[in-house]
Design an enzyme around this catalytic site. Structure first.
Site, PDB file in Angstrom:
ATOM      1  N   ARG A  95       0.822  -1.209   0.000  1.00 21.37           N
ATOM      2  CA  ARG A  95       0.000   0.000   0.000  1.00 21.37           C
ATOM      3  C   ARG A  95       0.854   1.257   0.000  1.00 21.37           C
ATOM      4  O   ARG A  95       0.521   2.235  -0.638  1.00 21.37           O
ATOM      5  CB  ARG A  95      -0.894   0.043   1.249  1.00 21.37           C
ATOM      6  CG  ARG A  95      -1.919  -1.051   1.325  1.00 21.37           C
ATOM      7  CD  ARG A  95      -2.542  -1.083   2.688  1.00 21.37           C
ATOM      8  NE  ARG A  95      -1.465  -1.354   3.658  1.00 21.37           N
ATOM      9  CZ  ARG A  95      -1.627  -1.515   4.955  1.00 21.37           C
ATOM     10  NH1 ARG A  95      -2.818  -1.430   5.473  1.00 21.37           N
ATOM     11  NH2 ARG A  95      -0.612  -1.772   5.746  1.00 21.37           N
ATOM     12  N   SER A 155      -6.656  -3.873   8.262  1.00 21.15           N
ATOM     13  CA  SER A 155      -7.501  -4.537   9.261  1.00 21.15           C
ATOM     14  C   SER A 155      -7.567  -3.716  10.540  1.00 21.15           C
ATOM     15  O   SER A 155      -8.614  -3.631  11.180  1.00 21.15           O
ATOM     16  CB  SER A 155      -6.955  -5.932   9.570  1.00 21.15           C
ATOM     17  OG  SER A 155      -7.020  -6.748   8.426  1.00 21.15           O
TER      18      SER A 155
END
Length: 163
Positions: free
Chosen positions: A90, A128
């Protein structure tokens, strides 16, 4: 047969993870999503719960399987006959950490390659831990995780399990 292992904690699985899995399934004959267990970490979901949520999420992908391991990743890859460890990226910080891990894994087993897959822009901020933090404050997580995962996380946090 070209096989890849996509390891992670998946606590919980997000649309970002699922995007990587879906895209990888088009490039490999077999993708093994491996829920890694680190006994030093405190997880919200058990490894069995995480596997079940991932299995439900990828049921439409015939060449994807879900497993769990607490072993060294390169040993697991070799055991499964996988030639590739797949890692999603990312940010630059992800790259720095994952590059160090890839080089370590390469030193441990020269036959296993690490492939980096850049995350889809729409999920570049998603993790998450962001989902768990939002849920702690009863935030809307419906854009980040599948409905069955949202239901499970709401139950874990004692929130109303919206249908």
């Amino acid at each position: 047969m070209r096989s890849a292992v996509y390891p992670g904690s998946f606590d919980p699985v997000t649309f970002g993870h699922l995007d990587i899995i879906e895209r990888a399934s088009k490039h490999f004959d077999r993708v093994i999503v491996c829920v890694m267990v680190n006994y030093k970490k405190n997880y919200l979901f058990s490894s069995e719960e995480r596997c079940a949520m991932i299995r439900e999420s990828v049921a439409h992908l015939e060449n994807v399987e879900v497993d769990v391991s607490s072993s060294l990743l390169v040993d697991y890859a070799k055991l499964k006959g996988a030639q590739v460890i797949l890692k999603g990226l990312r940010t630059v910080q992800d790259f720095e950490f994952e590059l160090q891990m890839a080089l370590t894994n390469k030193k441990l087993d020269n036959d296993v390659e690490t492939f980096f897959m850049v995350t889809n822009n729409q999920y570049s901020y998603l993790s998450s831990s962001v989902v768990r933090e939002l849920m702690e404050f009863d935030g809307d997580v419906s854009d980040f995780i599948p409905p069955h995962v949202e239901k499970a996380i709401r139950i874990k946090y004692g929130k109303d399990a919206r249908e």
